[in-house]
Design a protein around this motif. Structure first.
Motif, short mmCIF file in Angstrom:
data_model
loop_
_atom_site.label_atom_id
_atom_site.label_comp_id
_atom_site.label_asym_id
_atom_site.label_seq_id
_atom_site.Cartn_x
_atom_site.Cartn_y
_atom_site.Cartn_z
N ASN A 83 0.81 -1.22 0.00
CA ASN A 83 0.00 0.00 0.00
C ASN A 83 0.84 1.27 0.00
OD1 ASN A 83 -2.46 -1.52 0.11
ND2 ASN A 83 -2.06 -1.83 2.29
N GLY A 84 2.10 1.17 -0.40
CA GLY A 84 2.95 2.36 -0.52
C GLY A 84 2.52 3.22 -1.70
N LEU A 85 3.00 4.43 -1.73
CA LEU A 85 2.66 5.37 -2.80
C LEU A 85 3.26 4.89 -4.12
CD1 LEU A 85 1.29 8.10 -3.40
CD2 LEU A 85 3.51 9.17 -2.98
N PRO A 86 2.46 4.68 -5.15
CA PRO A 86 2.99 4.20 -6.44
C PRO A 86 3.57 5.33 -7.29
CG PRO A 86 0.61 4.37 -6.58
CD PRO A 86 0.99 4.74 -5.14
N ARG A 87 4.38 4.93 -8.27
CA ARG A 87 4.95 5.83 -9.29
C ARG A 87 5.57 7.08 -8.68
NH1 ARG A 87 0.14 4.30 -10.57
NH2 ARG A 87 -0.77 6.36 -10.30
N CYS A 88 6.46 6.85 -7.72
CA CYS A 88 7.05 7.96 -6.97
C CYS A 88 8.57 8.03 -7.17
CB CYS A 88 6.73 7.78 -5.49
SG CYS A 88 7.22 9.18 -4.46
N ILE A 89 9.04 9.23 -7.39
CA ILE A 89 10.47 9.53 -7.50
C ILE A 89 10.83 10.35 -6.27
CG2 ILE A 89 12.26 10.72 -8.84
CD1 ILE A 89 10.18 10.48 -11.25
N ARG A 90 11.88 9.93 -5.57
CA ARG A 90 12.32 10.67 -4.37
C ARG A 90 13.76 11.12 -4.56
NH1 ARG A 90 9.00 6.46 -2.47
NH2 ARG A 90 7.52 7.04 -0.83
N LEU A 91 14.06 12.29 -4.05
CA LEU A 91 15.42 12.82 -4.07
C LEU A 91 15.87 13.13 -2.65
CD1 LEU A 91 15.30 15.48 -6.95
CD2 LEU A 91 15.92 13.07 -7.11
N MET A 92 17.13 12.82 -2.38
CA MET A 92 17.80 13.29 -1.16
C MET A 92 19.00 14.07 -1.66
SD MET A 92 18.23 13.53 2.12
CE MET A 92 17.36 12.23 2.96
N VAL A 93 18.90 15.40 -1.58
CA VAL A 93 19.96 16.29 -2.06
C VAL A 93 20.79 16.70 -0.85
CG1 VAL A 93 20.46 18.44 -3.27
CG2 VAL A 93 18.43 17.09 -3.90
N LEU A 94 22.05 16.31 -0.84
CA LEU A 94 22.95 16.66 0.25
C LEU A 94 23.73 17.90 -0.14
CD1 LEU A 94 24.21 13.09 1.16
CD2 LEU A 94 22.42 14.43 2.27
N ILE A 95 23.57 18.96 0.66
CA ILE A 95 24.20 20.24 0.33
C ILE A 95 25.17 20.68 1.41
CG2 ILE A 95 22.22 21.03 -1.02
CD1 ILE A 95 21.54 22.90 1.38
N ASN A 96 26.19 21.41 0.99
CA ASN A 96 27.10 22.09 1.91
C ASN A 96 26.52 23.47 2.14
OD1 ASN A 96 29.22 20.02 1.95
ND2 ASN A 96 29.41 20.54 -0.21
N THR A 97 26.23 23.80 3.40
CA THR A 97 25.52 25.04 3.68
C THR A 97 25.77 25.51 5.11
OG1 THR A 97 23.35 26.12 3.64
CG2 THR A 97 23.41 23.83 4.39
N ASN A 98 25.50 26.77 5.32
CA ASN A 98 25.51 27.33 6.67
C ASN A 98 24.09 27.43 7.23
OD1 ASN A 98 28.32 27.75 6.97
ND2 ASN A 98 28.18 29.50 5.60
N LYS A 99 23.10 27.01 6.44
CA LYS A 99 21.71 27.06 6.89
C LYS A 99 21.49 26.07 8.03
CE LYS A 99 19.62 28.40 2.54
NZ LYS A 99 18.58 28.12 1.56
#
Length: 124
Positions: A83-99
């Motif tokens: 029952n997971g969400l179908p047709r899904c693209i996920r991104l994990m963007v790792l950034i260098n930041t001071n935020k």
């Protein structure tokens, strides 16, 4: 400077090469715009797709974007959960930041908004 993760997800209607590539670009562009990131700020991008999306590698779309040629990319399959969400693209963007962690804007588009309604920004 810290490494921070920016999460994002988007769904597509069909397992279609152009739809997958276009959705990947749309999602990444939204992440970049809302977090004011440049390709040189990116440590890496981890991309997952659900098992029902095999018409294209989403990372190919990112690789073709100007300035993103040297950003490390990795694609993988999302864990198949009943029952997971179908047709899904996920991104994990790792950034260098001071935020700070609270300053990061995570992006969920289309039906992927169901994944993290607590993080979805209203458009009002």
């Amino acid at each position: 400077m810290m490494v921070r993760g920016i999460r994002g997800a988007i769904t597509v209607e069909r397992n279609d090469e152009n739809e997958i590539l276009d959705a990947t670009i749309e999602l990444l562009n939204e992440i970049v715009a809302h977090n004011e990131v440049r390709p040189e700020d990116i440590a890496s991008v981890f991309v997952t797709v659900t098992a029902d999306l095999d018409a294209a590698f989403p990372a190919r779309a990112i690789r073709q974007m100007q300035g993103w040629e040297l950003v490390p990319l990795m694609c993988s399959l999302e864990i198949s959960v009943p029952n997971g969400l179908p047709r899904c693209i996920r991104l994990m963007v790792l950034i260098n930041t001071n935020k700070g962690q609270a300053d990061i804007r995570h992006i969920y588009l289309n039906d992927a908004q169901k994944l993290r309604p607590d993080l979805v920004q209203s458009k009002g």
